[in-house]
Design a protein around this motif. Sequence first.
Motif, PDB file in Angstrom:
ATOM      1  N   LEU A 202       4.269   6.809  -7.574  1.00 48.14           N
ATOM      2  CA  LEU A 202       3.389   5.905  -6.834  1.00 48.14           C
ATOM      3  C   LEU A 202       2.765   6.664  -5.669  1.00 48.14           C
ATOM      4  O   LEU A 202       3.451   7.186  -4.810  1.00 48.14           O
ATOM      5  CB  LEU A 202       4.171   4.697  -6.322  1.00 48.14           C
ATOM      6  N   SER A 203       1.448   6.710  -5.670  1.00 52.76           N
ATOM      7  CA  SER A 203       0.749   7.459  -4.632  1.00 52.76           C
ATOM      8  C   SER A 203      -0.646   6.876  -4.512  1.00 52.76           C
ATOM      9  O   SER A 203      -0.927   5.829  -5.084  1.00 52.76           O
ATOM     10  CB  SER A 203       0.652   8.931  -5.022  1.00 52.76           C
ATOM     11  N   ILE A 204      -1.533   7.554  -3.782  1.00 53.27           N
ATOM     12  CA  ILE A 204      -2.883   7.000  -3.730  1.00 53.27           C
ATOM     13  C   ILE A 204      -3.562   7.082  -5.098  1.00 53.27           C
ATOM     14  O   ILE A 204      -4.448   6.292  -5.389  1.00 53.27           O
ATOM     15  CB  ILE A 204      -3.777   7.651  -2.646  1.00 53.27           C
ATOM     16  N   TYR A 205      -3.103   7.988  -5.967  1.00 58.60           N
ATOM     17  CA  TYR A 205      -3.710   8.064  -7.297  1.00 58.60           C
ATOM     18  C   TYR A 205      -3.388   6.827  -8.114  1.00 58.60           C
ATOM     19  O   TYR A 205      -4.241   6.299  -8.826  1.00 58.60           O
ATOM     20  CB  TYR A 205      -3.265   9.336  -8.021  1.00 58.60           C
ATOM     21  N   SER A 206      -2.137   6.350  -8.006  1.00 64.19           N
ATOM     22  CA  SER A 206      -1.794   5.143  -8.760  1.00 64.19           C
ATOM     23  C   SER A 206      -2.596   3.952  -8.235  1.00 64.19           C
ATOM     24  O   SER A 206      -2.991   3.078  -9.000  1.00 64.19           O
ATOM     25  CB  SER A 206      -0.290   4.864  -8.682  1.00 64.19           C
ATOM     26  N   ILE A 207      -2.856   3.929  -6.922  1.00 63.16           N
ATOM     27  CA  ILE A 207      -3.658   2.829  -6.368  1.00 63.16           C
ATOM     28  C   ILE A 207      -5.087   2.904  -6.904  1.00 63.16           C
ATOM     29  O   ILE A 207      -5.676   1.885  -7.283  1.00 63.16           O
ATOM     30  CB  ILE A 207      -3.659   2.868  -4.831  1.00 63.16           C
ATOM     31  N   ILE A 208      -5.619   4.129  -6.953  1.00 64.75           N
ATOM     32  CA  ILE A 208      -6.991   4.284  -7.468  1.00 64.75           C
ATOM     33  C   ILE A 208      -7.077   3.763  -8.903  1.00 64.75           C
ATOM     34  O   ILE A 208      -7.975   2.992  -9.254  1.00 64.75           O
ATOM     35  CB  ILE A 208      -7.422   5.765  -7.399  1.00 64.75           C
ATOM     36  N   ILE A 209      -6.102   4.171  -9.728  1.00 67.09           N
ATOM     37  CA  ILE A 209      -6.089   3.701 -11.121  1.00 67.09           C
ATOM     38  C   ILE A 209      -6.024   2.181 -11.172  1.00 67.09           C
ATOM     39  O   ILE A 209      -6.763   1.532 -11.897  1.00 67.09           O
ATOM     40  CB  ILE A 209      -4.880   4.307 -11.879  1.00 67.09           C
ATOM     41  N   GLY A 210      -5.146   1.613 -10.347  1.00 68.60           N
ATOM     42  CA  GLY A 210      -4.979   0.161 -10.340  1.00 68.60           C
ATOM     43  C   GLY A 210      -6.241  -0.567  -9.947  1.00 68.60           C
ATOM     44  O   GLY A 210      -6.619  -1.557 -10.577  1.00 68.60           O
ATOM     45  N   HIS A 211      -6.900  -0.087  -8.906  1.00 70.01           N
ATOM     46  CA  HIS A 211      -8.117  -0.775  -8.455  1.00 70.01           C
ATOM     47  C   HIS A 211      -9.211  -0.741  -9.516  1.00 70.01           C
ATOM     48  O   HIS A 211      -9.914  -1.719  -9.712  1.00 70.01           O
ATOM     49  CB  HIS A 211      -8.639  -0.132  -7.164  1.00 70.01           C
ATOM     50  N   CYS A 212      -9.349   0.408 -10.187  1.00 71.63           N
ATOM     51  CA  CYS A 212     -10.443   0.523 -11.164  1.00 71.63           C
ATOM     52  C   CYS A 212     -10.293  -0.465 -12.308  1.00 71.63           C
ATOM     53  O   CYS A 212     -11.293  -0.908 -12.863  1.00 71.63           O
ATOM     54  CB  CYS A 212     -10.514   1.939 -11.719  1.00 71.63           C
ATOM     55  N   THR A 213      -9.043  -0.848 -12.667  1.00 71.30           N
ATOM     56  CA  THR A 213      -8.882  -1.747 -13.810  1.00 71.30           C
ATOM     57  C   THR A 213      -9.650  -3.044 -13.625  1.00 71.30           C
ATOM     58  O   THR A 213     -10.177  -3.587 -14.588  1.00 71.30           O
ATOM     59  CB  THR A 213      -7.405  -2.123 -14.062  1.00 71.30           C
ATOM     60  N   PHE A 214      -9.696  -3.562 -12.384  1.00 71.74           N
ATOM     61  CA  PHE A 214     -10.439  -4.819 -12.257  1.00 71.74           C
ATOM     62  C   PHE A 214     -11.807  -4.631 -11.626  1.00 71.74           C
ATOM     63  O   PHE A 214     -12.669  -5.483 -11.773  1.00 71.74           O
ATOM     64  CB  PHE A 214      -9.613  -5.874 -11.512  1.00 71.74           C
ATOM     65  N   LEU A 215     -12.042  -3.498 -10.941  1.00 68.29           N
ATOM     66  CA  LEU A 215     -13.350  -3.327 -10.294  1.00 68.29           C
ATOM     67  C   LEU A 215     -14.465  -3.020 -11.296  1.00 68.29           C
ATOM     68  O   LEU A 215     -15.613  -3.371 -11.066  1.00 68.29           O
ATOM     69  CB  LEU A 215     -13.277  -2.238  -9.233  1.00 68.29           C
ATOM     70  N   CYS A 216     -14.117  -2.376 -12.441  1.00 73.05           N
ATOM     71  CA  CYS A 216     -15.122  -2.132 -13.479  1.00 73.05           C
ATOM     72  C   CYS A 216     -15.795  -3.444 -13.852  1.00 73.05           C
ATOM     73  O   CYS A 216     -17.011  -3.504 -14.044  1.00 73.05           O
ATOM     74  CB  CYS A 216     -14.461  -1.575 -14.747  1.00 73.05           C
ATOM     75  N   SER A 217     -14.994  -4.523 -13.948  1.00 74.51           N
ATOM     76  CA  SER A 217     -15.538  -5.814 -14.355  1.00 74.51           C
ATOM     77  C   SER A 217     -16.533  -6.340 -13.331  1.00 74.51           C
ATOM     78  O   SER A 217     -17.566  -6.900 -13.699  1.00 74.51           O
ATOM     79  CB  SER A 217     -14.410  -6.824 -14.531  1.00 74.51           C
ATOM     80  N   TYR A 218     -16.225  -6.173 -12.048  1.00 74.15           N
ATOM     81  CA  TYR A 218     -17.153  -6.645 -11.011  1.00 74.15           C
ATOM     82  C   TYR A 218     -18.478  -5.894 -11.097  1.00 74.15           C
ATOM     83  O   TYR A 218     -19.548  -6.492 -11.039  1.00 74.15           O
ATOM     84  CB  TYR A 218     -16.541  -6.461  -9.615  1.00 74.15           C
TER      85      TYR A 218
END
Lengths: 291, 284
Positions: B154-170
């Motif tokens: 868990l690091s800032i990379y995992s956060i980046i991955i997590g955010h992209c999963t729903f931001l692509c839809s927006y």
Amino acid sequence: MNKTKNLLFLLTPFTLYITVFFLGPILILLTYSFLEPGLYGGVVWNFYHHNYGRILGWADGIIEEFNPVYFKIFLNSFKLALITVIITLVICYPTALWISRLKPKLKVFFLFLVTLPFFSSLVVRLFAWMILLKPSGLINEFLLNIRLIDEPLQMLFTETAVLIGLVYILVPFMFLPLYASIEKIDNSLIQASNDLGGNRLITFFKITLPLSFPGILGGSILVFIPSLGNFIVPDLLGGAKVMMIGNIIEQSFLTSRNWPFGACLAIILMIVVVTLLYFYVKILSKYEKII
Amino acid sequence: MSKFYQNMKKLFNFLKNKFLPFHVIIFFMFIYIPLLVVIFLSFNSNVINMMIWDGFTFDWYKSIFGFNTQLDEDAVYLESTDQLLNALKNSIIISTTTTIISTFIGTCLALAMVRYKFRFKAFYNALVYLPMIIPDIVLGISLLIYFVTVGVKLSIYSIIIGHCTFLCSYVFIVVSSRLAGMNDELEKASNDLGGNEIYTFRKITFPLIFPGIMGGALLSFIISMDDLVITYFIAGVDSTTLPVFIYGIMRRGIKPEINAIASLMIIFSLIVAALGIYYRSKKL
């Protein structure tokens, strides 16, 4: 041929990403909900349905016990989410109606005004309500000063505080769909109703309200779903007194470290949400057939 | 008695005619007053009770940036401003990276969905809305389990991955609404006149959807900057973001310094929001 290649190029990033980082995690969540919780926070890779039994009632009482408290918390979350929907609807509808009757330039300006506060951070907006509601907070100071009350009211850490918080953060999700559907109503229908002798109330209930139904439905679902699974608002404004389903999930992950149980609650929550969405789509398509 | 009756009648008439404007005023007070109170109190110099006005000060702002002030040690809550600045730095890195990734993926998908016909379109249409609509907490914990099971630290990379999963839809929603609102005649004309597809995209399609892309990018930047629930679950020990950091302080108590941080965040988000609305309102 070239077209297919382009299409493939455009579709691949999303397909890969969503498969690996969305469908994958959801599948693993589902798997975890059927695993046995280990002793010290880990999991044992055994098929184990007692997680669901604890919530839904078939736990045998030997390994895991059925506890109706989870069911009650689910019901309570439903109740709070439903009240949030009703309050947001009641406060947004008249405002949307008023803005929809303005001149185009003013409309844009007021829409901007409505959405502006909601661009600020969620924590900031909740912090604002914490300092308004706390015992030495602004509302209490005001009420004490005008001698309406003798001692500070306990407003923070109550269900009312949670409701205020939920309403406050979810207003735009109700407002925007409502506004979109009210704005679309053909003005000549309203004029026709007026000309034919309908007074303002009749016109509202016979014309405006039925025609804005898609907005009401859409707004309700957009408010209901995030408030059902919310844990930040009950955590900050409800303290330990108000529990919602999100709080139980959060606790079983970060405090009691029973991951399979938390996963199981999350799966149930997801099933509820997807069912609601299914009915939403069904009702909407039925409505559109009538119109 | 009759006077009372007349007054009631007046009140009733007032409500009948002026109900809507009156309601609208209350509505705007409800959504604006809490934030204005925060900004107002951030200049209050009262250390003991932040609700009682005790004079104007910039001390809270100075103290969050680590300048020496005359404030008591007790009143200053942050042990060091390093934590705050570190959280801010993480937030900016995460939001910038997620914005770039999700804007690319979302724009590609929007082009595919609006401009092409293919077999699984209905399926994709449902799939794209799903990450947005399922409760944040479900997405957050499923990503947490996933990262732990797969063995991603868990690091800032995992956060980046997590955010992209729903931001692509927006991004998809904003860009595809822009694409759907413009007809493809210009693109066809360019193709007919001998421009190849890359040339047409660069000279016609891209400039036309650029405001949409900017709008989508700003939206995803704001949401990523502000995301609390998903980040809360997948943030590592030293990868806290600004919202998670402030949430942590708020859980422990209400301190006047948060007023100053919150006010700065309100001002910042207002600027970004104004920019976003400017880009979205640009006519075709």
